[in-house]
Design a protein around this motif. Structure first.
Motif, PDB file in Angstrom:
ATOM      1  N   THR A  45      -9.156   0.006 -10.351  1.00 18.43           N
ATOM      2  CA  THR A  45      -9.256   1.046  -9.618  1.00 18.43           C
ATOM      3  C   THR A  45      -8.731   1.836  -8.612  1.00 18.43           C
ATOM      4  O   THR A  45      -8.825   2.542  -8.049  1.00 18.43           O
ATOM      5  CB  THR A  45     -11.000   0.565  -9.444  1.00 18.43           C
ATOM      6  OG1 THR A  45     -10.817  -0.556  -9.051  1.00 18.43           O
ATOM      7  CG2 THR A  45     -11.593  -0.041 -10.904  1.00 18.43           C
ATOM      8  N   ASP A  46      -7.537   1.256  -7.769  1.00 17.15           N
ATOM      9  CA  ASP A  46      -6.733   0.858  -6.670  1.00 17.15           C
ATOM     10  C   ASP A  46      -5.537  -0.024  -7.542  1.00 17.15           C
ATOM     11  O   ASP A  46      -5.090   0.340  -8.359  1.00 17.15           O
ATOM     12  CB  ASP A  46      -7.597   0.598  -6.225  1.00 17.15           C
ATOM     13  CG  ASP A  46      -7.798  -1.232  -5.727  1.00 17.15           C
ATOM     14  OD1 ASP A  46      -6.881  -1.728  -7.108  1.00 17.15           O
ATOM     15  OD2 ASP A  46      -8.894  -1.354  -4.578  1.00 17.15           O
ATOM     16  N   GLU A  47      -4.881  -0.336  -6.493  1.00 23.39           N
ATOM     17  CA  GLU A  47      -3.656  -0.956  -6.485  1.00 23.39           C
ATOM     18  C   GLU A  47      -3.266  -2.004  -7.370  1.00 23.39           C
ATOM     19  O   GLU A  47      -2.198  -2.688  -7.510  1.00 23.39           O
ATOM     20  CB  GLU A  47      -2.372  -1.286  -5.002  1.00 23.39           C
ATOM     21  CG  GLU A  47      -3.236  -1.817  -4.079  1.00 23.39           C
ATOM     22  CD  GLU A  47      -4.329  -1.567  -3.304  1.00 23.39           C
ATOM     23  OE1 GLU A  47      -5.631  -2.249  -3.024  1.00 23.39           O
ATOM     24  OE2 GLU A  47      -5.375  -0.758  -3.207  1.00 23.39           O
ATOM     25  N   SER A  48      -4.643  -2.855  -7.694  1.00 28.59           N
ATOM     26  CA  SER A  48      -4.597  -4.042  -8.607  1.00 28.59           C
ATOM     27  C   SER A  48      -4.573  -3.716  -9.473  1.00 28.59           C
ATOM     28  O   SER A  48      -5.321  -3.276  -9.930  1.00 28.59           O
ATOM     29  CB  SER A  48      -5.985  -5.102  -7.530  1.00 28.59           C
ATOM     30  OG  SER A  48      -5.945  -6.259  -8.530  1.00 28.59           O
ATOM     31  N   HIS A  49      -4.131  -4.635 -10.233  1.00 27.42           N
ATOM     32  CA  HIS A  49      -3.430  -4.319 -11.734  1.00 27.42           C
ATOM     33  C   HIS A  49      -4.748  -5.385 -12.622  1.00 27.42           C
ATOM     34  O   HIS A  49      -4.773  -5.018 -13.538  1.00 27.42           O
ATOM     35  CB  HIS A  49      -3.031  -5.136 -12.248  1.00 27.42           C
ATOM     36  CG  HIS A  49      -2.261  -6.644 -11.625  1.00 27.42           C
ATOM     37  ND1 HIS A  49      -3.250  -7.919 -13.088  1.00 27.42           N
ATOM     38  CD2 HIS A  49      -2.101  -7.260 -11.154  1.00 27.42           C
ATOM     39  CE1 HIS A  49      -2.988  -8.705 -12.082  1.00 27.42           C
ATOM     40  NE2 HIS A  49      -2.526  -8.169 -11.138  1.00 27.42           N
TER      41      HIS A  49
END
Length: 186
Positions: A45-49
């Motif tokens: 949903t963002d930079e995290s995988h």
């Protein structure tokens, strides 16, 4: 020291594909990592995988859970009460409502809690997901709000997000749209 931020949420489900599709639509998520047997999926949903995970379980009440490395004893499955995602502006929250409605996903409740404007959805497994806008109460306002007792804490006002969006687009100030009064003053 800054507060920790939410790292990830993991749900157990016996409805894997429907849950993956639902969360990809509601959160505008993409698949970050998925096992080849489609039993574990982490959504971006963002930079995290892996901000949001979905684990396949035969039954969510008594199946053996996916356990961390080195844990020999099976863990009980569980669900959670609800979890929430914050939108930075009221306009973004209401735009998300329109986008989600276009997918035929309807909110189960829309409530002005005072400190938050919240839209609640129920996923295919019955978990509750809150999308909200923080109305930026000061620390003093939050203390005063909760000091008002259960009447304040449970005195949310239902609202129609489509109407609120029309009013916002029409120029009504955010402060007026998010205004909340204790039940005793309504």
């Amino acid at each position: 020291m800054p507060s920790p931020k939410l790292a990830h949420v993991i749900l157990n489900t016996s409805n894997f594909e429907a849950m993956k599709k639902w969360y990809m639509q509601v959160l505008e998520a993409t698949v970050g990592v998925e096992t080849s047997d489609h039993s574990v999926c982490f959504l971006r949903t963002d930079e995290s995988h892996h901000r949001f995970g979905i684990f396949s379980a035969a039954k969510t009440d008594d199946s053996i859970a996916v356990v961390p490395p080195g844990v020999d004893d099976p863990l009980r499955q569980s669900r959670l009460h609800h979890f929430s995602f914050e939108h930075p502006t009221l306009a973004e929250l209401l735009d998300a409502h329109v986008r989600i409605m276009d997918s035929s996903i309807r909110p189960t409740m829309c409530l002005n809690h005072g400190p938050t404007i919240s839209l609640y959805y129920t996923d295919p497994d019955g978990n509750v997901v809150e999308l909200f806008f923080d109305t930026a109460y000061t620390e003093e306002q939050i203390v005063e709000f909760y000091a008002g007792g259960d009447g304040n804490a449970f005195g949310a006002t239902p609202f129609d997000p489509a109407e609120m969006r029309r009013e916002l687009v029409g120029g009504k100030p955010v402060a007026e749209l998010i205004a909340w009064a204790p039940p005793s003053m309504r």
